[in-house]
Design an enzyme around this catalytic site. Sequence first.
Site, PDB file in Angstrom:
ATOM      1  N   GLU A   1       0.837  -1.198   0.000  1.00  0.00           N
ATOM      2  CA  GLU A   1       0.000   0.000   0.000  1.00  0.00           C
ATOM      3  C   GLU A   1       0.877   1.256   0.000  1.00  0.00           C
ATOM      4  O   GLU A   1       1.749   1.400   0.862  1.00  0.00           O
ATOM      5  CB  GLU A   1      -0.907  -0.018   1.243  1.00  0.00           C
ATOM      6  CG  GLU A   1      -1.927  -1.157   1.182  1.00  0.00           C
ATOM      7  CD  GLU A   1      -2.340  -1.679   2.555  1.00  0.00           C
ATOM      8  OE1 GLU A   1      -2.185  -0.957   3.548  1.00  0.00           O
ATOM      9  OE2 GLU A   1      -2.819  -2.833   2.617  1.00  0.00           O
TER      10      GLU A   1
ATOM     11  N   GLU B   1      -4.305  -6.881   2.741  1.00  0.00           N
ATOM     12  CA  GLU B   1      -3.081  -7.583   3.129  1.00  0.00           C
ATOM     13  C   GLU B   1      -3.088  -9.048   2.710  1.00  0.00           C
ATOM     14  O   GLU B   1      -2.041  -9.585   2.318  1.00  0.00           O
ATOM     15  CB  GLU B   1      -2.845  -7.445   4.631  1.00  0.00           C
ATOM     16  CG  GLU B   1      -2.327  -6.081   5.062  1.00  0.00           C
ATOM     17  CD  GLU B   1      -3.409  -5.002   5.106  1.00  0.00           C
ATOM     18  OE1 GLU B   1      -4.601  -5.355   5.013  1.00  0.00           O
ATOM     19  OE2 GLU B   1      -3.072  -3.813   5.221  1.00  0.00           O
TER      20      GLU B   1
ATOM     21  N   GLN C   1       2.135  -1.926   5.562  1.00  0.00           N
ATOM     22  CA  GLN C   1       2.355  -0.517   5.911  1.00  0.00           C
ATOM     23  C   GLN C   1       2.809  -0.374   7.360  1.00  0.00           C
ATOM     24  O   GLN C   1       3.719   0.394   7.665  1.00  0.00           O
ATOM     25  CB  GLN C   1       1.084   0.272   5.647  1.00  0.00           C
ATOM     26  CG  GLN C   1       1.323   1.757   5.637  1.00  0.00           C
ATOM     27  CD  GLN C   1       0.252   2.480   4.855  1.00  0.00           C
ATOM     28  OE1 GLN C   1      -0.798   2.791   5.409  1.00  0.00           O
ATOM     29  NE2 GLN C   1       0.505   2.755   3.588  1.00  0.00           N
ATOM     30  N   PHE C   2       2.149  -1.107   8.216  1.00  0.00           N
ATOM     31  CA  PHE C   2       2.638  -1.372   9.568  1.00  0.00           C
ATOM     32  C   PHE C   2       2.526  -2.887   9.726  1.00  0.00           C
ATOM     33  O   PHE C   2       1.576  -3.484   9.228  1.00  0.00           O
ATOM     34  CB  PHE C   2       1.781  -0.673  10.635  1.00  0.00           C
ATOM     35  CG  PHE C   2       2.043   0.805  10.738  1.00  0.00           C
ATOM     36  CD1 PHE C   2       2.895   1.320  11.707  1.00  0.00           C
ATOM     37  CD2 PHE C   2       1.441   1.680   9.841  1.00  0.00           C
ATOM     38  CE1 PHE C   2       3.136   2.687  11.783  1.00  0.00           C
ATOM     39  CE2 PHE C   2       1.685   3.045   9.912  1.00  0.00           C
ATOM     40  CZ  PHE C   2       2.533   3.554  10.894  1.00  0.00           C
TER      41      PHE C   2
ATOM     42  N   ASP D   1       1.582  -4.531  12.040  1.00  0.00           N
ATOM     43  CA  ASP D   1       0.346  -4.880  12.730  1.00  0.00           C
ATOM     44  C   ASP D   1      -0.708  -5.454  11.767  1.00  0.00           C
ATOM     45  O   ASP D   1      -1.570  -6.219  12.169  1.00  0.00           O
ATOM     46  CB  ASP D   1      -0.228  -3.635  13.400  1.00  0.00           C
ATOM     47  CG  ASP D   1       0.808  -2.899  14.234  1.00  0.00           C
ATOM     48  OD1 ASP D   1       0.593  -2.769  15.433  1.00  0.00           O
ATOM     49  OD2 ASP D   1       1.851  -2.468  13.692  1.00  0.00           O
ATOM     50  N   PHE D   2      -0.631  -5.033  10.499  1.00  0.00           N
ATOM     51  CA  PHE D   2      -1.663  -5.467   9.556  1.00  0.00           C
ATOM     52  C   PHE D   2      -1.383  -6.837   8.959  1.00  0.00           C
ATOM     53  O   PHE D   2      -2.219  -7.380   8.237  1.00  0.00           O
ATOM     54  CB  PHE D   2      -1.863  -4.395   8.483  1.00  0.00           C
ATOM     55  CG  PHE D   2      -2.180  -3.059   9.094  1.00  0.00           C
ATOM     56  CD1 PHE D   2      -3.226  -2.948  10.006  1.00  0.00           C
ATOM     57  CD2 PHE D   2      -1.426  -1.933   8.836  1.00  0.00           C
ATOM     58  CE1 PHE D   2      -3.508  -1.741  10.629  1.00  0.00           C
ATOM     59  CE2 PHE D   2      -1.699  -0.719   9.454  1.00  0.00           C
ATOM     60  CZ  PHE D   2      -2.748  -0.621  10.357  1.00  0.00           C
ATOM     61  N   ILE D   3      -0.252  -7.416   9.287  1.00  0.00           N
ATOM     62  CA  ILE D   3       0.027  -8.786   8.854  1.00  0.00           C
ATOM     63  C   ILE D   3      -1.008  -9.742   9.465  1.00  0.00           C
ATOM     64  O   ILE D   3      -1.253 -10.821   8.946  1.00  0.00           O
ATOM     65  CB  ILE D   3       1.460  -9.208   9.247  1.00  0.00           C
ATOM     66  CG1 ILE D   3       1.839 -10.550   8.605  1.00  0.00           C
ATOM     67  CG2 ILE D   3       1.637  -9.315  10.745  1.00  0.00           C
ATOM     68  CD1 ILE D   3       2.045 -10.472   7.145  1.00  0.00           C
TER      69      ILE D   3
ATOM     70  N   HIS E   1      -0.180   0.172  16.156  1.00  0.00           N
ATOM     71  CA  HIS E   1       0.910   0.614  15.287  1.00  0.00           C
ATOM     72  C   HIS E   1       2.248   0.387  15.994  1.00  0.00           C
ATOM     73  O   HIS E   1       3.199   1.130  15.797  1.00  0.00           O
ATOM     74  CB  HIS E   1       0.755   2.092  14.920  1.00  0.00           C
ATOM     75  CG  HIS E   1      -0.347   2.348  13.945  1.00  0.00           C
ATOM     76  ND1 HIS E   1      -1.674   2.367  14.304  1.00  0.00           N
ATOM     77  CD2 HIS E   1      -0.340   2.577  12.617  1.00  0.00           C
ATOM     78  CE1 HIS E   1      -2.413   2.612  13.238  1.00  0.00           C
ATOM     79  NE2 HIS E   1      -1.636   2.748  12.201  1.00  0.00           N
TER      80      HIS E   1
HETATM   81  C1  LIG Z   1      -6.178  -3.393   7.356  1.00  0.00           C
HETATM   82  C2  LIG Z   1      -5.406  -2.120   7.290  1.00  0.00           C
HETATM   83  N1  LIG Z   1      -4.414  -1.976   6.405  1.00  0.00           N
HETATM   84  C3  LIG Z   1      -3.707  -0.828   6.331  1.00  0.00           C
HETATM   85  C4  LIG Z   1      -3.981   0.215   7.166  1.00  0.00           C
HETATM   86  C5  LIG Z   1      -3.141   1.514   7.111  1.00  0.00           C
HETATM   87  N2  LIG Z   1      -3.973   2.648   6.718  1.00  0.00           N
HETATM   88  C6  LIG Z   1      -4.516   3.472   7.643  1.00  0.00           C
HETATM   89  S1  LIG Z   1      -5.549   4.602   6.960  1.00  0.00           S
HETATM   90  C7  LIG Z   1      -5.222   4.039   5.405  1.00  0.00           C
HETATM   91  C8  LIG Z   1      -5.905   4.652   4.224  1.00  0.00           C
HETATM   92  C9  LIG Z   1      -7.388   4.614   4.438  1.00  0.00           C
HETATM   93  O1  LIG Z   1      -8.055   5.091   3.320  1.00  0.00           O
HETATM   94  P1  LIG Z   1      -9.635   5.200   3.339  1.00  0.00           P
HETATM   95  O2  LIG Z   1     -10.230   3.916   3.782  1.00  0.00           O
HETATM   96  O3  LIG Z   1     -10.043   5.693   1.999  1.00  0.00           O
HETATM   97  O4  LIG Z   1      -9.962   6.269   4.473  1.00  0.00           O
HETATM   98  P2  LIG Z   1      -9.581   7.806   4.500  1.00  0.00           P
HETATM   99  O5  LIG Z   1      -8.222   7.935   5.087  1.00  0.00           O
HETATM  100  O6  LIG Z   1      -9.646   8.314   3.112  1.00  0.00           O
HETATM  101  O7  LIG Z   1     -10.604   8.445   5.374  1.00  0.00           O
HETATM  102  C10 LIG Z   1      -4.335   2.958   5.437  1.00  0.00           C
HETATM  103  C11 LIG Z   1      -3.838   2.232   4.248  1.00  0.00           C
HETATM  104  C12 LIG Z   1      -5.005   0.025   8.116  1.00  0.00           C
HETATM  105  N3  LIG Z   1      -5.325   0.951   9.005  1.00  0.00           N
HETATM  106  N4  LIG Z   1      -5.696  -1.144   8.150  1.00  0.00           N
END
Ligand SMILES: Cc1ncc(C[n+]2csc(CCOP(=O)(O)OP(=O)(O)O)c2C)c(N)n1
Lengths: 326, 326, 354, 354
Positions: free
Chosen positions: B29, B60, B82-83, B85-87, B127
């Site tokens: 990501e 993931e 990305q972190f 934690d998401f594994i 995180h």
């Molecule tokens: C399962 C998971 N994978 C990766 C992340 C890391 N992460 C946090 S916010 C984000 C982007 C989120 O985008 P969106 O769902 O469109 O929400 P927005 O930030 O636009 O409000 C990511 C990739 C996460 N929180 N959870």
Amino acid sequence: MAEVTFLEALRQGLWEEMERDERVFILGEDVGLYGGAFKVTDGFAKKFGESRVIDTPISEAAIVGAAAGAAHMGLRPVAEMQFIDFISCAYDMLTNYVATARYRAGLATPMVVRGPCGGYVRGGPFHSQNPEAAFLHTPGLKIVYPATVRDAKGLIKSSIRDDDPVLYLEHKWLYRRIKEQLPEGEEILTPIGQARIAREGKHLSIITYGATLWKSLEAAAQLEQQDGVSVEVLDLRTLLPLDDAAIVSTVKKTNKVLIVHEDTRTGGIAGEIAARINEQAFEWLDGPIMRVTAHDVPLPYAPTLEDFVLPQTDDIVRAARWLSKY
Amino acid sequence: MAEVTFLEALRQGLWEEMERDERVFILGEDVGLYGGAFKVTDGFAKKFGESRVIDTPISEAAIVGAAAGAAHMGLRPVAEMQFIDFISCAYDMLTNYVATARYRAGLATPMVVRGPCGGYVRGGPFHSQNPEAAFLHTPGLKIVYPATVRDAKGLIKSSIRDDDPVLYLEHKWLYRRIKEQLPEGEEILTPIGQARIAREGKHLSIITYGATLWKSLEAAAQLEQQDGVSVEVLDLRTLLPLDDAAIVSTVKKTNKVLIVHEDTRTGGIAGEIAARINEQAFEWLDGPIMRVTAHDVPLPYAPTLEDFVLPQTDDIVRAARWLSKY
Amino acid sequence: MALPATRPTGAFPSGAAGAALSTDQLLEIYYYLRLTRTLEERLVALYRQTKVIGGLFRSLGQEGESVASAYALERGRNKDILSPLIRNLGSMLVMGAQPIEILRQYMAKADSPTRGRELNVHFNDLEKGYLGQISHLGDMIPVMAGIALSFKMRGQPRVGLVYIGDGGTSTGTFHEGLNLAAVQRLPMVVVGEYNHWAYSTPPEKQFAVKDLADKAKGYGIPAVTVDGNDVFAVYEATKFALDRARRGKGVHFIEVKTYRRKGHAEHDDQHYVPKDVLDLWSKSNDPMDRYTQRILAADLVEQKELKEIDDRVRVAVDQATDACVNEPLPAAESALPDVYVDPPAAEKLWFKAL
Amino acid sequence: MALPATRPTGAFPSGAAGAALSTDQLLEIYYYLRLTRTLEERLVALYRQTKVIGGLFRSLGQEGESVASAYALERGRNKDILSPLIRNLGSMLVMGAQPIEILRQYMAKADSPTRGRELNVHFNDLEKGYLGQISHLGDMIPVMAGIALSFKMRGQPRVGLVYIGDGGTSTGTFHEGLNLAAVQRLPMVVVGEYNHWAYSTPPEKQFAVKDLADKAKGYGIPAVTVDGNDVFAVYEATKFALDRARRGKGVHFIEVKTYRRKGHAEHDDQHYVPKDVLDLWSKSNDPMDRYTQRILAADLVEQKELKEIDDRVRVAVDQATDACVNEPLPAAESALPDVYVDPPAAEKLWFKAL
Ligand SMILES: Cc1ncc(C[n+]2csc(CCOP(=O)(O)OP(=O)(O)O)c2C)c(N)n1
Ligand SMILES: Cc1ncc(C[n+]2csc(CCOP(=O)(O)OP(=O)(O)O)c2C)c(N)n1
Ligand SMILES: [Mg+2]
Ligand SMILES: [Mg+2]
């Protein structure tokens, strides 16, 4: 008194709790009209209605997550994994969402996740798993693992009544293999967090749980007979939180410990137990804490392979004999 | 020679392998144009093209699964979480599909899953995780955990070249905090499976890895100065498979062991190490194997709480002092 | 009611629900919009002073959909339940979260709702009707399905509303939870926030459909796409969906088209976002501006009343800040209790006692 | 080509692709249909003799869609890759899996493709072009996406075909993998098998859409629903989807409507399936019967030729059975190697050596 199987005892426990408390409900794949792949919930949908025995799509993360949501609202869900191997699909939900809910956010999440685990049944790598070690590392979750008919019942009932999330592991090799007389009409509740001495002994302690309890008892009997070695066998029953007092007390009594589990060796729960004994009873040890476990491989399907990979009674006998002579 | 950060060393390692071997590609990501949440892949998309640095949806399990598929076909994917934690969302895919592929089906799956882990950075419960214990129990997977700038580079390169799947854990507290002179033009490859003595000592061994290596080294220096206690510090570097020889050798040398890890105590990797030492060097122990770890709670956000929950240099000093006097 | 997919332009669709709102309600909505924005601005100031401990997430440009969707809920004890995301500060305020609670959370104060354990808007008050998210995107969909399941099982006329980002719809848990809810015809409303970014990832790298609403087709539930920066349109669509769900008709999906006007978090300079696009959204399509202009133009409220609210909000945020900014962080050992009901606290480790 | 959603009746749609198949090909398809059925019957016999070690899964009634979809692939080294499910024995045979391999797998013989490690059709031959599944449903979708990604990255004109059951579409991995593949426009074809059951669970408890093809709408990929018991229709639809994917047009979803005529596994007496429905499918909608009648009625082949194939298959299955039924199980210690390349074998545990 009536003789019942492990599976029947579990079934009774679930049934009684459903009758006792209308907040209890069941969800999972094929648990309703079909009564579950192993028939644990056979007849439940008919008795309690489809709204309390819910057939779900094949969605383990949603099953566990929905159970959590319902639990927050005061219900007491029991989520079935058709095989416990599929809990891996809800690993995030159970470890991150469910287990932390009370700590991080003050949320009550009284729920049970249960399912058939374990090998010795030619299930191959994905229908034989022992997931306890993967969840041992999860503050906020409890893990129970009955080995006897009585505890199958007593622990499911206690798990449902517990105010925290409980992973209830039921070994499918025990389902129909062991039987016990259970009193009728008496409330059977096994306290969570308490191990049980399954056999008293003097020379050596075996610490174990689940299917290997029975193999350990067999081994103990053999050692007594053939070697005159008196083996104490501790049935852990709850894996998280561990009953340190019971563990330490048997070690202090026999001064030698063999930890036996069916799970693979590296990263298995025996490591944690060994560390605790070391910390709390080092001076009482008259020999190294030894482990009898599965080999470090995915569990193979062929009987010859499975039997070799998993710990057997003979392995325990040999290991205990070695340790007793140490 | 040039002074580089841990993060830059990792970046260099990835870059060199992408240059050396066109089968290597990156997916995750925001890894492409943005260059990753921590900028580990900054500039990669521009240099290697978007087809080798792939921005994926937030998925993931799909990232890890797709990496496996591509690996079967001879590519060498590096999947970023990305972190780390998401594994947990790819737990099934990594443990069941990826790790077992060679064993169950003879499938080559050379791939790396990497991502920032660990605490001390006010990241809160989701995180800051340390997932190693959850994967220790996974035959078929390797786990590496560099603590030094050199190993950050040397281990990512070795992981990419390894023919089996590797989980590469990079502690985000180290990213920009530690620096080291690295030779330019020289190929740096840290062998997987080999621990490293980070500091020689005589009276007591600390076995550790990751961020707590630095806290252990600090503690060791303090103990030397203040107490005249000579502490050996072993940096594990690879957690799976563990380097038993290095572990046993330091124990036999100092006869006292403190295992230090940042992860929570119960079910953490220290248990496994304790069990192995017990089995392989029991007679050499002049005191119990002790653990300095995080408390058994989800990692809280507030600095006061986080600092209390995670092991600190002072904790290590106190624990080692106690053990040295045992 | 079939709401048309409105484009996010400056034009005001003439919804019917606007008329149904009383002046008090219109002012209350304004209050929450203003409160959200002012509170976030205060958080930015505190962030720059390094008083905010972790990251800071802004909802600038998305306050309209947050406030409007939450405002459509039945609020109070044993009423609807809402689960917000990091950019739904406005929703939480509508549900009754207090500015001081938000401030304390961000600053990890001892008296914050989670006592310093969790960050930003990750906290709950089920009495007031909100359930904080965890970081793992998608997870709240199954959890909300479970909450809605409890409503259905008990025959309660309650609905669960849960948000999901355009990026979050890619997660497996989104799929599993929504599908389960759809099959069970649960009283649940999902608000999909098409804010054009998931961190740095644009929609075309996130999914191959045009609208999030297209995704609803795979679950057999109705969906509508609305102009997320039109408070009335969002309110109207949510009301409709909630009523429908409350009547036992099952899940409804609402897509709100909006724009994330700040970076993913405060540290992100969003260099990947075209400057002119940002300008366009902020100059001609700000949800607060549009709302204000509309209620003023229609003579529904007076400028003076809005000014009063602005002042009131400023004072309230000032007071809340003053009240908590110097509060202590939690005591170290308060990290130990409440992992379980029993045992009541985690063991304090041996080396702490040496 | 917009294939109509055909109902699973006895009627034969007059596809164009049938005409394009040579007599040899028609006979080959018949061969694989017959081989699948006969081999499964043999497995049932062996199961009753307790020679099959674990469970036995039947594809009775689904041989048509399995064989026809696989037959549309380009087969051989460096050609297309297919990933079957437990009920796609026919697909594996088409790809070149040998009856003796299947028999050995089920009986966990030492010389089985997985050397007794995995069960039933869970094995691979990437040279021949098939990748065995793992039990966890849905997981093969992302994996196949990765395979297709490798084709795209290398500019190879290859396609990946992956099956998913009506139940399997509820999994998060199905969603994540399909979405990723759709966004990346990967050369991948998904065959969704609407066989009316997921273990004991009917479609209406699994999803709230009518057809699996409806689910494709959420991914922005084309879908078609075909009569899964019509070999020609399935072949034709798959050919079309494969060609399209091969031309770089991205993922295609094919729904085959069929019926699982046996229980989930051999132990399941499927008491939950209405007897009359089963009868209807077996009497008037068996894919083999329909195929046979059609090629005979159209004078494309002769009865004699089919009979010869039947005999050939019987002999082949007999010979394969005889050749392996008494083979040994794997040696115990063969459980240890190949967890990793290095170390080459897991450590033999200490207590085994005492
Ligand atoms: C399962 C998971 N994978 C990766 C992340 C890391 N992460 C946090 S916010 C984000 C982007 C989120 O985008 P969106 O769902 O469109 O929400 P927005 O930030 O636009 O409000 C990511 C990739 C996460 N929180 N959870
Ligand atoms: C993730 C996961 N959950 C549960 C199971 C248990 N299980 C095996 S097959 C099956 C039913 C599958 O139904 P479907 O996908 O329709 O395939 P079919 O059996 O009809 O071919 C279930 C629930 C599984 N294999 N994987
Ligand atoms: Mg977004
Ligand atoms: Mg099916």
